[in-house]
Every structure is written in C-alpha cells, then in structure tokens.
Design a protein around this motif. Structure first.
Motif, PDB file in Angstrom:
ATOM      1  N   GLU A  98     -29.586 -34.333  32.944  1.00  0.00           N
ATOM      2  CA  GLU A  98     -29.004 -33.286  32.439  1.00  0.00           C
ATOM      3  C   GLU A  98     -30.367 -32.380  32.266  1.00  0.00           C
ATOM      4  N   SER A  99     -31.348 -32.759  31.947  1.00  0.00           N
ATOM      5  CA  SER A  99     -32.518 -32.452  32.292  1.00  0.00           C
ATOM      6  C   SER A  99     -32.755 -31.986  33.303  1.00  0.00           C
ATOM      7  N   ILE A 100     -32.431 -33.413  34.815  1.00  0.00           N
ATOM      8  CA  ILE A 100     -33.308 -32.997  35.874  1.00  0.00           C
ATOM      9  C   ILE A 100     -32.741 -31.880  36.312  1.00  0.00           C
ATOM     10  N   LEU A 101     -31.010 -31.869  36.079  1.00  0.00           N
ATOM     11  CA  LEU A 101     -29.403 -30.980  36.820  1.00  0.00           C
ATOM     12  C   LEU A 101     -30.853 -29.454  36.190  1.00  0.00           C
ATOM     13  N   GLU A 102     -30.843 -29.499  35.053  1.00  0.00           N
ATOM     14  CA  GLU A 102     -31.459 -27.735  34.488  1.00  0.00           C
ATOM     15  C   GLU A 102     -32.255 -27.255  35.292  1.00  0.00           C
ATOM     16  N   VAL A 103     -33.044 -28.049  35.427  1.00  0.00           N
ATOM     17  CA  VAL A 103     -35.003 -28.183  35.742  1.00  0.00           C
ATOM     18  C   VAL A 103     -34.001 -27.329  37.800  1.00  0.00           C
ATOM     19  N   ALA A 104     -33.940 -28.149  37.861  1.00  0.00           N
ATOM     20  CA  ALA A 104     -33.685 -28.427  39.302  1.00  0.00           C
ATOM     21  C   ALA A 104     -32.980 -26.936  39.754  1.00  0.00           C
ATOM     22  N   SER A 105     -31.780 -26.936  38.953  1.00  0.00           N
ATOM     23  CA  SER A 105     -30.498 -26.055  39.616  1.00  0.00           C
ATOM     24  C   SER A 105     -31.560 -24.348  39.342  1.00  0.00           C
TER      25      SER A 105
ATOM     26  N   LEU B 249     -26.041 -28.964  46.420  1.00  0.00           N
ATOM     27  CA  LEU B 249     -25.178 -29.235  45.319  1.00  0.00           C
ATOM     28  C   LEU B 249     -25.719 -30.720  45.242  1.00  0.00           C
ATOM     29  N   ILE B 250     -26.668 -30.228  43.434  1.00  0.00           N
ATOM     30  CA  ILE B 250     -27.701 -31.297  43.101  1.00  0.00           C
ATOM     31  C   ILE B 250     -26.616 -32.522  42.028  1.00  0.00           C
ATOM     32  N   VAL B 251     -26.776 -34.157  42.317  1.00  0.00           N
ATOM     33  CA  VAL B 251     -26.291 -34.577  41.290  1.00  0.00           C
ATOM     34  C   VAL B 251     -26.777 -35.339  41.261  1.00  0.00           C
TER      35      VAL B 251
ATOM     36  N   CYS C 220     -27.282 -31.806  50.433  1.00  0.00           N
ATOM     37  CA  CYS C 220     -26.327 -32.431  48.789  1.00  0.00           C
ATOM     38  C   CYS C 220     -28.233 -33.473  48.353  1.00  0.00           C
ATOM     39  N   PHE C 221     -28.763 -32.556  47.416  1.00  0.00           N
ATOM     40  CA  PHE C 221     -29.361 -33.914  46.385  1.00  0.00           C
ATOM     41  C   PHE C 221     -28.703 -34.903  45.680  1.00  0.00           C
ATOM     42  N   THR C 222     -28.769 -36.132  45.799  1.00  0.00           N
ATOM     43  CA  THR C 222     -28.159 -37.705  44.598  1.00  0.00           C
ATOM     44  C   THR C 222     -29.563 -38.451  44.482  1.00  0.00           C
ATOM     45  N   ASP C 223     -28.503 -38.892  43.241  1.00  0.00           N
ATOM     46  CA  ASP C 223     -29.854 -39.410  42.653  1.00  0.00           C
ATOM     47  C   ASP C 223     -29.216 -41.173  42.592  1.00  0.00           C
ATOM     48  N   ILE C 224     -29.129 -42.138  43.512  1.00  0.00           N
ATOM     49  CA  ILE C 224     -28.794 -43.549  43.323  1.00  0.00           C
ATOM     50  C   ILE C 224     -27.659 -43.911  42.150  1.00  0.00           C
ATOM     51  N   ASN C 225     -28.710 -43.990  41.160  1.00  0.00           N
ATOM     52  CA  ASN C 225     -27.780 -44.703  39.934  1.00  0.00           C
ATOM     53  C   ASN C 225     -27.148 -43.338  39.123  1.00  0.00           C
ATOM     54  N   MET C 226     -25.819 -43.778  39.049  1.00  0.00           N
ATOM     55  CA  MET C 226     -24.760 -42.638  38.165  1.00  0.00           C
ATOM     56  C   MET C 226     -23.958 -43.643  37.955  1.00  0.00           C
ATOM     57  N   PRO C 227     -23.299 -43.477  36.992  1.00  0.00           N
ATOM     58  CA  PRO C 227     -21.612 -43.966  36.391  1.00  0.00           C
ATOM     59  C   PRO C 227     -20.637 -43.929  37.962  1.00  0.00           C
ATOM     60  N   GLU C 228     -19.457 -44.127  37.656  1.00  0.00           N
ATOM     61  CA  GLU C 228     -18.132 -44.495  38.691  1.00  0.00           C
ATOM     62  C   GLU C 228     -18.440 -43.726  39.950  1.00  0.00           C
ATOM     63  N   MET C 229     -19.173 -43.140  40.625  1.00  0.00           N
ATOM     64  CA  MET C 229     -19.498 -43.490  41.943  1.00  0.00           C
ATOM     65  C   MET C 229     -20.637 -43.326  42.151  1.00  0.00           C
ATOM     66  N   ASP C 230     -22.149 -43.919  42.824  1.00  0.00           N
ATOM     67  CA  ASP C 230     -23.294 -43.645  42.556  1.00  0.00           C
ATOM     68  C   ASP C 230     -23.907 -43.604  44.177  1.00  0.00           C
TER      69      ASP C 230
ATOM     70  N   THR D 266     -24.053 -28.383  41.217  1.00  0.00           N
ATOM     71  CA  THR D 266     -24.273 -29.833  40.087  1.00  0.00           C
ATOM     72  C   THR D 266     -23.158 -29.943  39.731  1.00  0.00           C
ATOM     73  N   ALA D 267     -23.202 -31.942  39.661  1.00  0.00           N
ATOM     74  CA  ALA D 267     -22.695 -32.734  39.251  1.00  0.00           C
ATOM     75  C   ALA D 267     -23.054 -34.057  38.227  1.00  0.00           C
ATOM     76  N   GLU D 268     -22.498 -34.426  37.400  1.00  0.00           N
ATOM     77  CA  GLU D 268     -23.132 -35.373  36.643  1.00  0.00           C
ATOM     78  C   GLU D 268     -23.101 -36.645  37.447  1.00  0.00           C
ATOM     79  N   ASN D 269     -22.016 -37.082  38.309  1.00  0.00           N
ATOM     80  CA  ASN D 269     -22.063 -38.229  39.280  1.00  0.00           C
ATOM     81  C   ASN D 269     -20.853 -37.924  40.592  1.00  0.00           C
ATOM     82  N   GLY D 270     -21.653 -39.153  41.579  1.00  0.00           N
ATOM     83  CA  GLY D 270     -20.965 -39.291  42.413  1.00  0.00           C
ATOM     84  C   GLY D 270     -19.337 -38.587  43.022  1.00  0.00           C
ATOM     85  N   ARG D 271     -18.170 -38.998  42.046  1.00  0.00           N
ATOM     86  CA  ARG D 271     -16.366 -38.720  41.655  1.00  0.00           C
ATOM     87  C   ARG D 271     -16.834 -36.690  41.518  1.00  0.00           C
TER      88      ARG D 271
END
Length: 519
Positions: free
Chosen positions: A16-23, A10-12, A54-64, A35-40
């Motif tokens: 969008e570009s990071i999600l596309e390349v990594a997936s 699961l890549i969060v 799960c790979f996740t970025d830190i700074n994201m809207p709604e749930m980091d 893939t998911a655009e944020n933690g929620r």
C-alpha cells in the motif's frame, strides 16, 4: 490527446505504501493515476478504463505481474507494461521479454527515474500509435517504408536496452562485470577501445581494471592486467578522467580533432562516470582511435544507461559477497566447534578439502568444480552438530542403534545447507559423501553414476584422512593397512578412476606435502 493533457497510469502493487507514494507523485505531475493491489483487480480496471501505461510488481497474490503482462498483451498490445521488482532473476527477465514488457526496473526505484521512464515509454507509445494510423492512411510505398525503418529503429533501441539490462542481472562477480562493461561498450558503439578505470583516491590516479579492443568490429578481448592495458599504446586520458570524475557528468567528444590539447591518436571519445551511492567509483572511457566512426548522442545514452545498470549490479554483488563470506564463516565456525569437541579430528575438514581439491584438479576438474569442493569439503561433517557427544565421542565400538544415529549426519548437514538456498550442488555432495559405488552406502543407497562425481572424490578424501589420522576409538592405521583399504575399495566402495588418480598422487608423495601445509 493534446500536448497539455497527461495520460492515465495504472500502478499495480500489493504494498500500500508504494501505491500511495507513486500515485501521489504522478498526480502532482498532472497524470491521471489508477491503482490496484493485484493483477486480477488491475485486469478488471483495464476492461473498464482507457489505460496508457501500466507499472506492476511481479510477486502479488491472485494474479502476479507476469500473468498481468500476458493478459494485457492479449487484450491491448498498445499498453506498455513496466515491471518493478526487488528480486530480479534471469528467469523472470526472460519471461518478461516473452510477455512484451518494455522495461524492467529494480526496486527501490527513484521517483525521478521512474518519471523519465514513463515519459520515454509514453513518447514511444504515441509514436507507435501514430505510426499505426499513418500506416492505415498512407498508401504510398515510400511513406510506408520510412515508417517501417522508424519502427525498426525503435525496436532495435528497445532490444539494446533490454540486452544491457539482461546482461547485468546474470553476472555474479565484479571481475566479470567489469569485463562485460568494456566488451559491451565496444560491441554496441563499434569503438576501437573501451577501458574501465577505478578512481583510486589513495594514489590520485585512475586505475585501469578491464579493457576491450575491437578494432571497431565489436569482437574484443578483455584483460584485467593493468600493466597489459598500459602497454597497448592507447591515448593517455588520465587528466580528462580525473576532471570528468570531479564534474560527475557524461562527456561526449564527437570529433576530437577539433578540440585542442587532446591526444593526437584520438578521433572520438566518451567518458561516463559510474556512481556508487552518489560517489564516483569509476569512469568508462570509450574511444575511436582510427577510421570514420564518430560517437553520437544515442551512443552516450546507451553508455550512461549501461553505467547505471552496472552500478546497481556492483552494489548487489558486493552485498551478496559480504553475506556469502559472513555466512560461510559462521558455518565453518560450527564445523570448528564440532572438531573442538573431538581433538582427534581437529583440522579434519581442512585436510579432506585439500585432498579432494587436489584429486579434482588432477582429474581435470574445472575451477567451478574445485570451488564447489572447497565449500562441500569444509562443511561435509557439519551435520554432526546434531549428534550427541556420548555417541560422537564414544571410544569403543558403536551399537547398531548408535551407528544408525551417526549415519544421519549427511542428511542433517544437507538440510542445514539447503535452508540457506545458496549451495544446491554442494548440498547434494554433502548428502552423498558416504554413498558407495556398490550401493551399500548411506543415507540413500545410491550406486555408480547415481552418485555425483564430486561426492565420489570427496568420499575418497574423507576415508583416507579418517584412517590416516588418530580417532577417539583407535590410533591411525599403518601405511600398508591404509593402502590396502583404499586400493581394495576400488570399484566397490570407491570410484575406480578416483582411486587410480589417488594411487598416482600418493606414490609421488603429493598428499604428504598437502597435509604438512595444513598442520
């Protein structure tokens, strides 16, 4: 799961570009990728799908990312979480460790390295899960003890990697970084000696810049004096280091006694190149000179991991120092422009800085305090850039309204520095350098201990240079009048301890010598 089946990742990330390349990359490697655009959104997926990593970025809207990691730890602590961020900080690193994060990667992340990280984490997860089942099935005490030892080893390994990662995210100078590299090397491997060499193409010889000697107990002392390093009598590894830098591969010699041509004082050796932008910058040499310790593949892995983290840190430090120097040069150019508007105050900031640093040093101030005064002193009047010339350069007495406008310059200066986000303590000193001990100063009417000590020091230096120099509205004062104002302000306008230090230094003629150096 069979060996030919790949796990679900699961890549969060909100990019969008990071999600596309990594997936796309991991799907070509046979993994099932979500893939998911944020933690929620990721939390909803985890509730419905079986996730292995799960790979996740830190700074994201709604749930980091840190909130997501905490959520995963609560719902399924067997899912390893790897944090990716372009803005590492000590606070974030500590919070990730508390949330059970198994790795912390700094963007931009090489996809090959990302896959290696996935393979290692999933391999450890499979082992972890297998051991859980095994612990449930095995009733024999010996088997359970073996399992616990294996898990302890894995936890120890992860803690070691996390420690290496954390150490290099908090270092702010290249000198401290080199020291930390060699200190950590002897501590982690129980080596006798670790030396970091910079490969200097100009002299065609490796140059030692930091050394740690622990005697195998991990309690080493460091030195950046190359001459002192050479006096220690350690083995001459120059040729080996040069050969290793050309091959650009880690070298492990477990038993040096079996390798002809090596120094007789050497028992075991690791050479690990450190690369900056695909070019060898230096080589870490870790040695056993006595005793029974012999390096292992695990030791080499730790040193290689540390070398990679140190390389990232060196690049970041170089970038930061370059930005810092350029920024300070730009701000000081503004100060010089202000002083150029008024020839009577030219070099005022330089003189005030010299005096303030000298006072601070005489009062036992640390090197950090002196560095802070160096910035605050040079920039203390930068706020005058917002004051009109007809007020700033007025030859006569200011009206009440004009004086009110002049009194805004500490606030303007503090706001200029605040927007840069670099100098918090310096910002407070700039704002407070016209405050008085009796509370009758400006802009905030602070008194006594409310005023930072370094601002109290800067205030004495600023007033002294102002009354001892020619100004647009008057000639410099006589010496007797200067001392009357300075000594008479002790305990009211000025801090009494600072004035006492000022008195001692003035009577010794130290300020006159300082000001001669500025002119």
């Amino acid at each position: 799961m069979t060996d030919d089946q790949k796990e679900t990742l699961l890549i969060v990330d909100d990019e969008e570009s990071i999600l596309e390349v990594a997936s796309e990359y991991f799907m070509t490697k046979g993994y099932h990728v979500l893939t998911a655009e944020n933690g929620r959104i990721a939390a909803d997926i985890i509730a419905q799908e079986k996730i292995d990593c799960c790979f996740t970025d830190i700074n994201m809207p709604e749930m980091d990312g840190l909130e997501l990691a905490e959520h995963i730890r609560k719902v399924d602590n067997t899912i390893p979480v790897i944090i990716m961020t372009g803005y590492p900080s000590l606070d974030n690193t500590i919070r990730t460790l508390k949330n059970g994060v198994v790795d912390f990667l700094i963007k931009p992340v090489n996809l090959n390295q990302l896959e290696l990280c996935v393979q290692r984490v999933l391999r450890e997860r499979r082992l972890f899960i297998r051991n859980i089942f095994l612990a449930k099935e095995v009733e024999g005490k010996k088997r359970i003890e073996d399992l616990n030892r294996e898990l302890t080893y894995k936890v120890s390994e992860l803690n070691t990697l996390n420690r290496i990662m954390t150490d290099f995210t908090t270092i702010s100078s290249s000198t401290d970084l080199f020291k930390r590299v060699v200190d950590l090397s002897t501590e982690l491997t129980h080596a006798d000696e670790a030396v970091f060499y910079v490969i200097n193409e100009a002299v065609k010889q490796p140059v030692p810049v930091a050394r740690s000697h622990s005697g195998g107990n991990g309690n080493g002392a460091t030195s950046t004096d190359a001459a002192a390093i050479r006096k220690t009598g350690g083995p001459d590894l120059s040729n080996l280091i040069l050969d290793n830098s050309e091959e650009d591969k880690p070298l492990l010699i477990q038993d040096a006694g079996r390798v002809p041509g090596l120094p007789e004082t050497l028992r075991s050796l690791m050479l690990v190149p450190l690369n900056i932008r695909k070019k060898v910058f230096g080589v870490l040499a870790v040695s056993v000179l006595d005793g029974e310790v012999r390096f292992s593949e695990k030791d080499l892995y730790y040193m290689s991991f540390m070398s990679n983290k140190a390389a990232y840190a060196i690049e970041n430090i170089a970038l930061y120092e370059n930005i810092y120097e350029n920024l300070f040069a730009t701000l000081y150019a503004f100060v010089r422009a202000i002083e150029a508007r008024d020839p009577y105050t030219e070099q005022h900031s330089n003189r005030v800085t010299r005096i303030a640093i000298a006072l601070c040093q005489a009062m036992g101030g640390s090197q950090e305090d002196q560095d802070i005064l160096n910035v605050a002193g040079q920039l203390h009047d930068i706020g005058k850039i917002g004051i009109r010339d007809d007020i700033l350069l007025k030859p006569g007495r200011l009206t009440n309204e004009e004086f009110r406008i002049i009194k805004e310059h500490p606030v303007i200066g503090a706001k200029i520095v605040e927007r840069l986000g670099l100098w918090d303590r310096e910002k407070h000193i700039i704002r407070c350098h016209h405050e008085r001990i009796d509370g009758r100063g400006y802009p905030d009417g602070l008194s006594g201990e409310q005023i930072p000590m370094l601002a109290r020091i800067l205030s004495v230096a600023d007033v002294y240079d102002a009354i001892a120099s020619d100004r647009a509205y008057r000639q410099k004062m006589d010496e007797s009048e200067i001392l009357k104002i300075m000594y008479g302000g002790s305990g009211s306008q000025f801090d009494a301890d600072v004035i006492e230090t000022f008195r001692r230094m003035y009577e010794k003629g130290e300020f006159a010598q300082l000001l001669d150096e500025v002119l």
